[in-house]
Write an enzyme that holds these catalytic residues in place. Structure first.
Site, PDB file in Angstrom:
ATOM      1  N   ASN A 129      42.112  33.282 115.257  1.00  0.00           N
ATOM      2  CA  ASN A 129      41.229  33.775 114.281  1.00  0.00           C
ATOM      3  C   ASN A 129      39.932  34.809 114.999  1.00  0.00           C
ATOM      4  O   ASN A 129      39.616  34.213 115.561  1.00  0.00           O
ATOM      5  CB  ASN A 129      41.187  33.020 113.452  1.00  0.00           C
ATOM      6  CG  ASN A 129      40.200  34.039 112.085  1.00  0.00           C
ATOM      7  OD1 ASN A 129      40.195  34.949 111.643  1.00  0.00           O
ATOM      8  ND2 ASN A 129      38.955  32.652 111.573  1.00  0.00           N
ATOM      9  N   TYR A 132      43.763  20.983 107.789  1.00  0.00           N
ATOM     10  CA  TYR A 132      44.530  21.289 108.959  1.00  0.00           C
ATOM     11  C   TYR A 132      45.903  21.006 108.161  1.00  0.00           C
ATOM     12  O   TYR A 132      46.291  22.168 107.806  1.00  0.00           O
ATOM     13  CB  TYR A 132      44.845  20.962 110.083  1.00  0.00           C
ATOM     14  CG  TYR A 132      43.779  21.362 110.790  1.00  0.00           C
ATOM     15  CD1 TYR A 132      43.881  22.751 111.515  1.00  0.00           C
ATOM     16  CD2 TYR A 132      42.156  20.115 111.155  1.00  0.00           C
ATOM     17  CE1 TYR A 132      42.326  22.965 111.914  1.00  0.00           C
ATOM     18  CE2 TYR A 132      41.685  20.603 112.181  1.00  0.00           C
ATOM     19  CZ  TYR A 132      41.423  22.317 112.567  1.00  0.00           C
ATOM     20  OH  TYR A 132      40.178  22.319 113.326  1.00  0.00           O
ATOM     21  N   GLU A 175      26.936  26.854 103.826  1.00  0.00           N
ATOM     22  CA  GLU A 175      27.512  26.695 102.429  1.00  0.00           C
ATOM     23  C   GLU A 175      27.008  25.222 101.265  1.00  0.00           C
ATOM     24  O   GLU A 175      27.726  25.308 100.401  1.00  0.00           O
ATOM     25  CB  GLU A 175      29.346  27.070 102.779  1.00  0.00           C
ATOM     26  CG  GLU A 175      28.776  28.322 103.626  1.00  0.00           C
ATOM     27  CD  GLU A 175      30.920  28.686 103.051  1.00  0.00           C
ATOM     28  OE1 GLU A 175      31.469  27.979 103.295  1.00  0.00           O
ATOM     29  OE2 GLU A 175      31.347  29.460 104.574  1.00  0.00           O
ATOM     30  N   CYS A 204      38.172  29.890 109.268  1.00  0.00           N
ATOM     31  CA  CYS A 204      38.312  29.148 109.606  1.00  0.00           C
ATOM     32  C   CYS A 204      37.590  28.130 109.895  1.00  0.00           C
ATOM     33  O   CYS A 204      37.694  26.869 110.256  1.00  0.00           O
ATOM     34  CB  CYS A 204      38.768  29.398 111.298  1.00  0.00           C
ATOM     35  SG  CYS A 204      37.932  30.078 112.227  1.00  0.00           S
ATOM     36  N   HIS A 205      35.792  28.120 109.109  1.00  0.00           N
ATOM     37  CA  HIS A 205      35.303  26.947 110.112  1.00  0.00           C
ATOM     38  C   HIS A 205      35.384  26.358 108.964  1.00  0.00           C
ATOM     39  O   HIS A 205      34.719  24.654 108.455  1.00  0.00           O
ATOM     40  CB  HIS A 205      33.771  27.971 109.602  1.00  0.00           C
ATOM     41  CG  HIS A 205      33.505  27.861 108.385  1.00  0.00           C
ATOM     42  ND1 HIS A 205      33.739  29.446 108.088  1.00  0.00           N
ATOM     43  CD2 HIS A 205      32.792  27.491 107.334  1.00  0.00           C
ATOM     44  CE1 HIS A 205      32.817  29.816 107.188  1.00  0.00           C
ATOM     45  NE2 HIS A 205      32.265  29.244 106.578  1.00  0.00           N
TER      46      HIS A 205
END
Length: 156
Positions: free
Chosen positions: A117, A94, A151, A125-126
């Site tokens: 979002n 953040y 990912e 945002c993850h």
């Protein structure tokens, strides 16, 4: 123009891609209540749903869809742009995003912007984590961990 919602199955539940002929207006996370649609999905929604399916199948790393502007502040838009700069398979804190928006003390505000979002996954945002742990996610910790694992990010 009434939005249409297409449903996309994933190993952790059904996602919803909402939009019109102009583009995607919102992505619903698993478990989030959403209205029903009838008829044929507009091209932009069908394209978004197909790309989301490809992402879950591991064959897509970036999205090429039209997003419809959402009601937002200039700070939220700055944060969302910064999120789009986070590469697939990487995370930022953040604080990193706060610095990227030239507001280095706005880490909590970054979290609030992430929560607002309307296009999770497409605007990733993850990929934003806390300096001391995973951090929050509108779909819950399990969904965030699944997306990061998908990912190749095995975050503690």
């Amino acid at each position: 123009m009434k939005p249409f919602i297409a449903h996309v199955k994933s190993p952790i539940g059904s996602w919803g891609v909402e939009g019109t002929e102009l583009g995607i207006t919102r992505i619903y996370v698993p478990g989030e209540k959403r209205p029903r649609s009838r008829g044929v999905a507009p091209k932009a929604v069908a394209q978004g749903a197909a790309q989301l399916e490809q992402y879950f199948n591991g064959t897509r790393r970036a999205f090429d869809v039209s997003l419809v502007d959402a009601p937002s502040t200039s700070f939220q838009r700055d944060v969302w742009r910064a999120l789009c700069d986070i590469p697939f398979g990487e995370v930022r804190t953040y604080g990193d995003i706060a610095r990227a928006t030239n507001r280095p003390r706005a880490t909590r505000a970054v979290g609030n912007a992430n929560h607002a979002n309307p296009w999770p996954i497409i605007v990733p945002c993850h990929r934003v984590v806390s300096a001391s742990g995973l951090g929050g996610y509108g779909g819950g910790e399990g969904v965030k961990r699944f997306l990061l694992d998908l990912e190749g990010i095995h975050y503690p």
